[in-house]
Design a protein around this motif. Structure first.
Motif, PDB file in Angstrom:
ATOM      1  N   UNK A 116      32.720  91.677  73.659  1.00 52.83           N
ATOM      2  CA  UNK A 116      33.265  91.964  72.192  1.00 52.83           C
ATOM      3  C   UNK A 116      34.675  91.951  72.653  1.00 52.83           C
ATOM      4  N   UNK A 117      35.519  91.488  71.606  1.00 58.39           N
ATOM      5  CA  UNK A 117      35.529  91.139  70.046  1.00 58.39           C
ATOM      6  C   UNK A 117      34.478  89.636  70.383  1.00 58.39           C
ATOM      7  N   UNK A 118      34.018  89.455  69.346  1.00 54.21           N
ATOM      8  CA  UNK A 118      33.297  88.253  69.660  1.00 54.21           C
ATOM      9  C   UNK A 118      33.637  86.447  69.997  1.00 54.21           C
ATOM     10  N   UNK A 119      33.114  85.910  71.181  1.00 54.93           N
ATOM     11  CA  UNK A 119      33.820  84.650  71.294  1.00 54.93           C
ATOM     12  C   UNK A 119      32.766  83.880  70.236  1.00 54.93           C
ATOM     13  N   UNK A 244      38.090  89.490  64.118  1.00 61.06           N
ATOM     14  CA  UNK A 244      38.055  88.072  64.657  1.00 61.06           C
ATOM     15  C   UNK A 244      37.449  87.154  64.475  1.00 61.06           C
ATOM     16  N   UNK A 245      36.890  87.001  63.258  1.00 61.19           N
ATOM     17  CA  UNK A 245      36.553  86.334  62.186  1.00 61.19           C
ATOM     18  C   UNK A 245      35.868  87.125  60.647  1.00 61.19           C
ATOM     19  N   UNK A 246      35.572  85.750  59.989  1.00 62.57           N
ATOM     20  CA  UNK A 246      35.907  86.364  58.744  1.00 62.57           C
ATOM     21  C   UNK A 246      34.199  86.101  58.539  1.00 62.57           C
ATOM     22  N   UNK A 247      33.676  87.561  58.375  1.00 61.57           N
ATOM     23  CA  UNK A 247      32.268  87.775  58.125  1.00 61.57           C
ATOM     24  C   UNK A 247      32.253  87.109  56.761  1.00 61.57           C
ATOM     25  N   UNK A 248      32.992  87.063  55.956  1.00 62.25           N
ATOM     26  CA  UNK A 248      32.184  87.075  54.710  1.00 62.25           C
ATOM     27  C   UNK A 248      32.139  85.439  54.407  1.00 62.25           C
TER      28      UNK A 248
END
Length: 311
Positions: A116-119, A244-248
């Motif tokens: 984390x942050x997630x790869x 780090x990522x677009x969860x939507x």
């Protein structure tokens, strides 16, 4: 991941009779124990090795560490014993319960927590594993578990409790939209119907990624019957927390969530945000001093997502 609790005990802190019970389950003497970081239980979490080289994972706790933790271990013992072999979970080798101490002995799973942050590659592997798990565990192979609505009804009433006793540091947007948040969270409870066995606590420190990239889901005390998409949404909360990522965008891309009623997902996210922010203002549980800060961080991460979805 850094240890989430600073008060965790270790193998040598267990009473001799508890260590003896574990060794009886293993059929051999434990000669090495390595405490594992992550998670919020103040009890033991040790990878152990016996004199003959057998490896296992042992977790044990008593009310002296936290009064709720033994009940959670008992629930996990029941669920783990009933999980089918195709569930991506460690196998329960045995348990000890003397009315005070509860110890669980599992197969040792070679692996580590996701970074984390997630790869991206690890995130894709976990999301694929959760979708496969949801399919395999539908219909639920364990019927003697509560529904997701039963597990989360009190938690999702967090916004109602906040509305009745508004904290001074309440987010201004949330303060102006409390009635919408209460209504959304109530709809979230209603949207939790389903017949999938859900883990209900999916986050990085409850996942192991093996050398072959196989994903194992650990710590099952909160397992319940709910919708097939619930664990994936919970994982995305953890992804959003770490950034780090677009969860939507992930919600719309993933087959398990793409066709879910948007109001249902918004309601669950609203309920979770209310639970986190209401819980964060409570005194810390005995033996788990860092959990309130973790809840606050999750609430602060999820609330803007809820605001965006509510428009």
């Amino acid at each position: 991941m850094a240890s989430a609790t600073k008060t965790r005990i270790g193998w040598l802190d267990l009473p001799p009779h508890v260590r003896a019970a574990v060794e009886e389950i293993l059929g051999d003497r434990v000669v090495e124990a390595v405490s594992q970081s992550g998670g919020y239980s103040p009890g033991t979490a040790d990878r152990v090795r016996t004199a003959a080289g057998r490896r296992a994972f042992v977790k044990a706790v008593s009310p002296a560490q936290n009064d709720r933790s033994p009940g959670m271990h008992r629930a996990e013992a029941r669920i783990a014993a009933a999980l089918p072999p195709y569930a991506p979970a460690p196998r329960l080798l045995g348990s000890h319960d003397d009315g005070d101490w509860v110890a669980l002995v599992f197969t040792d799973v070679e692996g580590r927590h996701p970074a984390t942050p997630w790869v991206a590659g690890e995130l894709d592997a976990v999301l694929t594993a959760l979708a496969t798990m949801a399919t395999a565990l539908t219909p639920t192979p364990i019927t003697a578990v509560p529904t997701a609505a039963e597990q989360l009804a009190y938690d999702f009433a967090g916004w109602r409790r906040i509305a009745e006793d508004r904290p001074a540091d309440l987010d201004p947007w949330a303060r102006a939209h409390l009635s919408e948040l209460v209504a959304a969270a109530e709809w979230g409870v209603a949207a939790l119907a389903g017949n999938t066995l859900c883990h209900l606590d999916v986050r990085a420190d409850n996942l192991l990624i093996g050398p072959d990239r196989a994903v194992t889901v650990v710590d099952w005390p909160w397992a319940c019957r709910g919708p097939a998409w619930l664990d994936t949404v919970l994982l995305l909360v953890n992804v959003r927390l770490h950034g780090g990522h677009d969860t939507e965008a992930l919600l719309h891309r993933l087959p398990v969530t793409a066709d879910v009623d948007p109001a249902a997902v918004t309601g669950v996210l609203a309920g979770l945000a209310g639970f986190f922010l209401d819980g964060a203002r409570q005194p810390p549980p005995v033996g788990i001093p860092t959990v309130r800060a973790f809840q606050r961080a999750q609430g602060d991460a999820v609330l803007p997502w809820v605001a965006r979805r509510l428009g």
